[in-house]
Design an enzyme around this catalytic site. Structure first.
Site, PDB file in Angstrom:
ATOM      1  N   ARG A 104       0.872  -1.192   0.000  1.00 12.29           N
ATOM      2  CA  ARG A 104       0.000   0.000   0.000  1.00 12.29           C
ATOM      3  C   ARG A 104       0.896   1.225   0.000  1.00 12.29           C
ATOM      4  NH1 ARG A 104      -5.132   1.588   3.766  1.00 12.29           N
ATOM      5  NH2 ARG A 104      -5.998   0.063   2.320  1.00 12.29           N
ATOM      6  N   HIS A 131      -7.732   0.532  -6.001  1.00 11.50           N
ATOM      7  CA  HIS A 131      -7.868  -0.255  -4.765  1.00 11.50           C
ATOM      8  C   HIS A 131      -8.483  -1.622  -5.126  1.00 11.50           C
ATOM      9  CE1 HIS A 131      -7.874  -1.169  -0.647  1.00 11.50           C
ATOM     10  NE2 HIS A 131      -8.760  -0.316  -0.165  1.00 11.50           N
ATOM     11  N   GLN A 134     -10.088  -4.128  -2.500  1.00 12.58           N
ATOM     12  CA  GLN A 134     -11.357  -3.646  -1.953  1.00 12.58           C
ATOM     13  C   GLN A 134     -12.520  -4.074  -2.832  1.00 12.58           C
ATOM     14  OE1 GLN A 134     -12.033  -1.683   0.942  1.00 12.58           O
ATOM     15  NE2 GLN A 134     -14.092  -2.329   0.373  1.00 12.58           N
ATOM     16  N   ASP A 228     -17.412   6.840  -0.316  1.00 11.71           N
ATOM     17  CA  ASP A 228     -16.089   6.764   0.324  1.00 11.71           C
ATOM     18  C   ASP A 228     -15.808   8.144   0.931  1.00 11.71           C
ATOM     19  OD1 ASP A 228     -13.499   6.034   1.055  1.00 11.71           O
ATOM     20  OD2 ASP A 228     -12.670   6.212  -0.967  1.00 11.71           O
ATOM     21  N   CYS A 269     -16.368   1.542   1.770  1.00 12.48           N
ATOM     22  CA  CYS A 269     -15.150   0.741   1.997  1.00 12.48           C
ATOM     23  C   CYS A 269     -14.601   0.950   3.408  1.00 12.48           C
ATOM     24  CB  CYS A 269     -14.101   1.082   0.950  1.00 12.48           C
ATOM     25  SG  CYS A 269     -13.685   2.824   0.894  1.00 12.48           S
ATOM     26  N   ARG A 297     -12.997  -8.436   3.268  1.00  7.95           N
ATOM     27  CA  ARG A 297     -11.622  -8.055   2.927  1.00  7.95           C
ATOM     28  C   ARG A 297     -10.685  -9.241   3.183  1.00  7.95           C
ATOM     29  NH1 ARG A 297      -9.920  -3.153   2.529  1.00  7.95           N
ATOM     30  NH2 ARG A 297      -8.494  -4.248   1.139  1.00  7.95           N
TER      31      ARG A 297
HETATM   32  N1   CP Z   1     -11.098  -0.119   3.201  1.00  5.48           N
HETATM   33  C1   CP Z   1      -9.789  -0.070   3.525  1.00  5.48           C
HETATM   34  O1   CP Z   1      -8.889  -0.218   2.690  1.00  5.48           O
HETATM   35  O2   CP Z   1      -9.573   0.161   4.846  1.00  5.48           O
HETATM   36  P1   CP Z   1      -8.173   0.441   5.527  1.00  5.48           P
HETATM   37  O3   CP Z   1      -7.662   1.757   4.994  1.00  5.48           O
HETATM   38  O4   CP Z   1      -8.454   0.487   6.996  1.00  5.48           O
HETATM   39  O5   CP Z   1      -7.215  -0.658   5.167  1.00  5.48           O
HETATM   40  N1  NVA Z   2     -10.108   6.746  -0.788  1.00  7.21           N
HETATM   41  C1  NVA Z   2      -9.620   6.331   0.511  1.00  7.21           C
HETATM   42  C2  NVA Z   2      -9.844   4.880   0.712  1.00  7.21           C
HETATM   43  C3  NVA Z   2      -9.446   4.350   2.035  1.00  7.21           C
HETATM   44  C4  NVA Z   2      -9.665   2.875   2.152  1.00  7.21           C
HETATM   45  C5  NVA Z   2      -8.142   6.689   0.639  1.00  7.21           C
HETATM   46  O1  NVA Z   2      -7.400   6.471  -0.336  1.00  7.21           O
HETATM   47  O2  NVA Z   2      -7.741   7.193   1.680  1.00  7.21           O
END
Ligand code: CP
Ligand code: NVA
Length: 317
Positions: A104, A131, A134, A228, A269, A297
């Site tokens: 990530r 993502h 997700q 989101d 999410c 997840r």
């Molecule tokens: N939905 C998601 O990716 O959550 P986190 O940022 O907590 O991993």
């Molecule tokens: N769009 C958000 C998603 C978090 C799971 C971010 O990138 O912070």
């Protein structure tokens, strides 16, 4: 093993057949988390993150453990990469110790480069642009609610045209779904390249792609309303006030939900900001499936690790 998909770098890497296989396996892992408890026995999986995470980290570490392996969590600022070691050297070193890398970070190009130089599978666990893991959880949740027949159903994302919106468009296009994204016009709309890519996939899959600015038109008759956060990780704080004001009409309220189909579900999410992108009545109400979505997840990342490390996925070639 033929020339199958090595990495999941972006949502568009997956074919519909790959997604169906992953969702079928994830559904089995939902029932019995330990059904393949030796798949990664005596193996390790690196989980490298330079952004915060609650769900993805927990899901990934648990998935590896349920497959019999050991997760190794690596924070960006603790690796030599933070002191200038190259991505390619890091990828080669991780490949020498681990059977897969879950990553990530900010730039999609960094994940692409890790994929290029790692000899083991690399999984995108969120970038500024995408993502993919997700969306696997999301589509398993959708399938649990509506089954596989998605004809005459409308799948609607409302809010910021961010990484999750991009993934929503590409995944919906691949699945052949009527896929809608509604955002403010301009700065916070999905990029043209993403919309074009979704439309290109749709030409083959039979999906219908709509990118709208009218949230009420988008919500009317929807089977899913998805949203989101309005400020994603890495978004510029200097944009906050302007962005909050532009997005205000896109808040998911009971009134917006009243325009949807009678069996419409609410998805997010997470993390959520009650009172910004969604009201507490909706996310904590009877139509919300966000906890099941979060549960998946783990099941979907487990399925992904299982199949990717066996070379079972064909990809979009
Ligand atoms: N939905 C998601 O990716 O959550 P986190 O940022 O907590 O991993
Ligand atoms: N769009 C958000 C998603 C978090 C799971 C971010 O990138 O912070």
């Amino acid at each position: 093993m033929s020339t199958n998909l090595k990495d999941l770098l972006r949502t568009a890497d997956l074919s519909k057949a790959d997604i169906e296989l992953l969702l079928d396996t994830a559904a089995k892992f939902a029932k019995n988390p330990l059904r393949s408890k030796k798949a990664l026995a005596k193996k390790t999986v690196a989980i490298y993150m330079t952004k915060s995470s609650t769900r993805t980290r927990l899901a990934s570490e648990t998935a590896v453990a349920h497959l019999g392996g050991t997760p190794i969590f690596l924070r960006g600022d603790e690796l030599q990469i933070g002191r200038g070691e190259t991505i390619s050297d890091t990828a080669k070193i991780i490949s020498g110790f681990c059977s897969a890398l879950i990553v990530r970070t900010f730039a999609q190009s960094d994940v692409d480069e890790l994929g290029k130089y790692a000899s083991v599978p690399v999984i995108n666990a969120l970038t500024d642009d995408d993502h993919p893991t997700q969306l696997l959880a999301d589509w398993l949740t959708i399938r649990e609610n509506f089954g596989k027949d998605i004809k005459n159903r409308k799948f609607v994302y409302v809010g910021d045209g961010n990484n999750v919106a991009n993934a929503w468009l590409i995944m919906g296009a691949t699945m052949g779904a009527h896929t809608v994204v509604a955002t403010p016009a301009g700065k916070w709309a999905p990029k043209t390249a993403i919309v074009e890519h979704a439309n290109k996939i749709a030409q083959k899959s039979g999906a219908k792609i709509e990118v709208l600015t009218d949230v009420r038109v988008a919500a009317t008759g929807a089977s899913v309303i998805y949203t989101d956060v309005w400020m994603s990780m890495g978004d510029s704080e200097s944009d906050r006030a302007e962005k909050m004001s532009a997005l205000k009409p896109f808040m998911v309220t009971p009134e917006l939900m009243s325009l949807t189909a009678t069996d419409c579900i609410f998805m997010h999410c997470l993390p959520a900001h009650r009172g910004e992108e969604v009201s507490a009545e909706v996310i904590d109400g009877p139509r919300s499936v966000v906890w099941r979505q979060a549960f998946h997840r783990r099941t979907t990342i487990q399925a992904l690790l299982y199949h990717l490390t066996k070379g079972d996925l064909k990809g979009n070639v």
